[in-house]
Design an enzyme around this catalytic site. Structure first.
Site, PDB file in Angstrom:
ATOM      1  CE  LYS A 179      -0.793  25.986  -8.984  1.00  0.00           C
ATOM      2  NZ  LYS A 179      -0.508  26.486  -7.423  1.00  0.00           N
ATOM      3  CG  ASP A 193      -0.321  13.914  -1.212  1.00  0.00           C
ATOM      4  OD1 ASP A 193      -1.298  13.767  -0.513  1.00  0.00           O
ATOM      5  OD2 ASP A 193       1.310  13.739  -0.731  1.00  0.00           O
ATOM      6  CD  GLU A 228      -2.620   1.661   2.508  1.00  0.00           C
ATOM      7  OE1 GLU A 228      -2.228   0.420   3.760  1.00  0.00           O
ATOM      8  OE2 GLU A 228      -3.645   2.194   2.414  1.00  0.00           O
TER       9      GLU A 228
HETATM   10  C1  LIG Z   1      -3.477  12.038   0.937  1.00  0.00           C
HETATM   11  S1  LIG Z   1      -1.960  11.254   2.393  1.00  0.00           S
HETATM   12  C2  LIG Z   1      -3.329   9.421   2.170  1.00  0.00           C
HETATM   13  C3  LIG Z   1      -3.086   8.662   3.190  1.00  0.00           C
HETATM   14  C4  LIG Z   1      -4.162   7.353   3.279  1.00  0.00           C
HETATM   15  N1  LIG Z   1      -3.839   6.532   2.235  1.00  0.00           N
HETATM   16  C5  LIG Z   1      -5.212   7.738   3.606  1.00  0.00           C
HETATM   17  O1  LIG Z   1      -5.754   7.880   2.665  1.00  0.00           O
HETATM   18  O2  LIG Z   1      -5.346   7.902   4.875  1.00  0.00           O
HETATM   19  C6  LIG Z   1      -1.055  11.042   1.124  1.00  0.00           C
HETATM   20  C7  LIG Z   1      -0.397   9.579   1.811  1.00  0.00           C
HETATM   21  O3  LIG Z   1       0.651   9.924   1.016  1.00  0.00           O
HETATM   22  C8  LIG Z   1       2.166   9.868   1.587  1.00  0.00           C
HETATM   23  N2  LIG Z   1       3.103  10.512   0.076  1.00  0.00           N
HETATM   24  C9  LIG Z   1       3.542  10.964  -1.048  1.00  0.00           C
HETATM   25  N3  LIG Z   1       4.559  11.267  -1.623  1.00  0.00           N
HETATM   26  C10 LIG Z   1       5.250  10.343  -1.082  1.00  0.00           C
HETATM   27  C11 LIG Z   1       5.395   9.976  -1.413  1.00  0.00           C
HETATM   28  N4  LIG Z   1       6.771  10.002  -1.818  1.00  0.00           N
HETATM   29  N5  LIG Z   1       7.008   9.101  -0.645  1.00  0.00           N
HETATM   30  C12 LIG Z   1       6.475   7.979   0.612  1.00  0.00           C
HETATM   31  N6  LIG Z   1       4.905   9.127   1.089  1.00  0.00           N
HETATM   32  C13 LIG Z   1       4.414   9.517   0.573  1.00  0.00           C
HETATM   33  C14 LIG Z   1       2.265  11.140   2.359  1.00  0.00           C
HETATM   34  O4  LIG Z   1       2.739  11.174   3.671  1.00  0.00           O
HETATM   35  C15 LIG Z   1       0.760  10.659   3.267  1.00  0.00           C
HETATM   36  O5  LIG Z   1       0.410   9.749   4.430  1.00  0.00           O
END
Ligand SMILES: C[S@@+](CC[C@H](N)C(=O)[O-])C[C@H]1O[C@@H](n2cnc3c(N)ncnc32)[C@H](O)[C@@H]1O
Length: 222
Positions: free
Chosen positions: A125, A121, A47
């Protein structure tokens, strides 16, 4: 970082199923997750961007014969899922704190069977930073077994539209795609699949409270 975040971050580092590769080195468990962590040959599911790891923990309860690894850079969020794993006594879940950008330092070719992208995320942009951009898909290709599946569940129109375009442009094999997951679940869907779709992550709850429609796709990249 606030006091509680620091406490959680320190606590998760002590947990036996939490791992923290040091970049840029190759992680010592690369290619060895089956033997050294799970002690079985069961399929491994990642995940990516797991946050609190709701999918890793939820799926692990439904599929005791699969292994799950939540990957995120935020250790204090993973602490929540990692603690549940201990409370539930699950032996098929681990967490790995790393940037997904360096995922190939932690997992070897053909080591992984499936990937879930949960509420990633949308990077409005910075399309190259989206977890379904060609740069990331190339990384996944190296670690996924041939025929391995990617699932994406999101509230984001931007990310979902982009992912749909990528599937078409690169001729990925699309197995399912819906812009309204909960509105299109067939009535005769088996209970396990229904339960899986109804696992609600922290971000899903936040976005649905604001009226977002949840999208889902499942595709193969090889
Ligand atoms: C919007 S949150 C979603 C978290 C979880 N999956 C949820 O649905 O509640 C996005 C997560 O992706 C992680 N994340 C984003 N880009 C990342 C990267 N390049 N490497 C590791 N983690 C990343 C962030 O730290 C964050 O916890």
């Amino acid at each position: 970082m606030g006091k509680d975040k620091l406490r959680r971050f320190a606590a998760v580092k002590e947990m036996p199923h939490f791992f923290e590769p040091t970049i840029p080195n190759e992680f010592h468990l690369k290619g060895k997750w089956h033997q050294e962590v799970f002690k079985n040959d069961n399929p491994i599911v990642l995940e990516l961007g797991c946050g609190k790891g709701e999918y890793s923990v939820g799926l692990a309860q439904h599929f005791p014969n699969k292994n799950f690894i939540g990957v995120d850079i935020k250790g204090n969020r993973m602490y929540i899922g990692a603690t549940q794993v201990l409370e539930l006594g699950l032996t098929n879940v681990a967490f790995c704190r790393t940037k997904i950008d360096f995922i190939n330092n932690s997992f070897a070719e053909n080591e992984i069977d499936e990937i879930w992208l949960t509420f990633s995320d949308p990077q409005p942009k910075k399309p190259k930073k989206r977890l379904t951009s060609p740069i990331f898909i190339e990384r996944y290709k190296k670690l996924l077994k041939p025929g391995g599946i990617i699932h994406i569940k999101t509230d984001s129109d931007i990310l979902f539209e982009y992912t749909e375009e990528q599937i078409k442009e690169h001729n990925y094999e699309c197995l399912e795609l819906t812009w309204d997951l909960y509105g299109t679940l067939p009535e005769n869907l088996d209970q396990t699949t229904r339960d899986i779709f109804h696992i609600k992550t922290h971000y899903e709850k936040l976005f649905t409270a604001k009226g977002a429609t949840i999208k889902y796709a499942k595709f193969k990249i090889h």
